[in-house]
Design an enzyme around this catalytic site. Structure first.
Site, PDB file in Angstrom:
ATOM      1  N   ASP A   1      38.016  46.101 100.276  1.00 14.88           N
ATOM      2  CA  ASP A   1      38.554  45.118  99.333  1.00 14.88           C
ATOM      3  C   ASP A   1      37.542  44.068  98.919  1.00 14.88           C
ATOM      4  O   ASP A   1      36.891  43.441  99.758  1.00 14.88           O
ATOM      5  CB  ASP A   1      39.798  44.451  99.923  1.00 14.88           C
TER       6      ASP A   1
ATOM      7  N   ASP B   1      32.587  47.717 103.103  1.00 15.71           N
ATOM      8  CA  ASP B   1      33.929  47.131 103.127  1.00 15.71           C
ATOM      9  C   ASP B   1      34.700  47.674 101.927  1.00 15.71           C
ATOM     10  O   ASP B   1      34.104  48.126 100.936  1.00 15.71           O
ATOM     11  CB  ASP B   1      33.812  45.608 103.053  1.00 15.71           C
TER      12      ASP B   1
END
Length: 229
Positions: free
Chosen positions: A10, A8
């Site tokens: 953020d 991922d």
């Protein structure tokens, strides 16, 4: 055991809260609005709630982008046209390439082994994430980046991960690992796709969701143990 690492963006690699705070302050000032420190946390809560609504398919991404500052202004009692704020914020957010502590070192170490194919998976906006990637300097470690706006589906949908699988030559779900901070996006997405997951829980949150992580870590260096490095 694991070869395909799906990180991922953020709050896993990028320091989103820092980027958000800087971009928000700049956008408020550029939009001619009075900035107050407490506004950042309020906006962040509004924004997070809307992204969770998007994950549940209760709203669309264009609706999220168009109305999140309207919701924020209403919550804090500001009467203003959200258009300028929205546009200024998106530009400024794309200029923030802040990374979480240890992220670069971790990516470099994994990349240098030559054992892994490393990818970034994100629900963020294309222009914003592209700008942040350019400023962060981590693209050299990534074989590919899958931005939901380009993929056509959002995490945690199975469709998103089906598209990722189709795009990666030789992809094997049994050799893949989703690494992310969001239970409702990354971990549930991995669950939906039948892919093992690592919940990066560096903020010590409780799991009150139906998502079931395969592993839980609080420091990025713990990934080495999972991978047998």
């Amino acid at each position: 055991m694991y070869k395909f690492l799906l990180f991922d963006a953020d709050d896993t690699i990028f320091d989103f809260l820092k980027a958000e705070a800087v971009a928000f302050k700049q956008a408020m000032e550029e939009s001619g609005l009075v900035y107050k420190e407490e506004y950042v946390e309020i906006y962040s809560e509004v924004n997070l709630k809307m992204w969770q609504e998007l994950e549940r398919k209760e709203i669309t991404k264009p609706e999220l982008i168009r109305t999140r500052f309207d919701r924020f202004f209403k919550k804090v009692g500001i009467e203003a046209d959200s258009t300028a704020m929205r546009e200024n914020y998106q530009v400024r957010l794309g200029q923030q390439g802040f990374l979480l502590p240890g992220a670069v070192e971790m990516l470099e170490k994994l990349y240098t082994t030559g054992k892994y194919r490393i990818f970034l998976i994100t629900n963020g906006l294309k222009d914003t994430q592209t700008g942040r990637l350019e400023r962060s300097g981590i693209s050299k470690f990534l074989e590919g980046v899958f931005i939901s706006e380009e993929v056509g589906h959002e995490k945690p949908s199975a469709e998103y991960f089906n598209a990722v699988e189709k795009a990666i030559t030789g992809f094997d779900r049994s050799q893949a690992l989703v690494i992310g901070d969001s239970l409702t996006s990354d971990i549930l997405g991995g669950n939906n796709a039948g892919i093992d997951t690592v919940w990066y829980n560096f903020r010590n949150k409780s799991n009150n969701t139906k998502a079931v992580p395969t592993y839980t870590i609080k420091d990025l260096t713990e990934i080495y143990t999972i991978l047998g490095e």
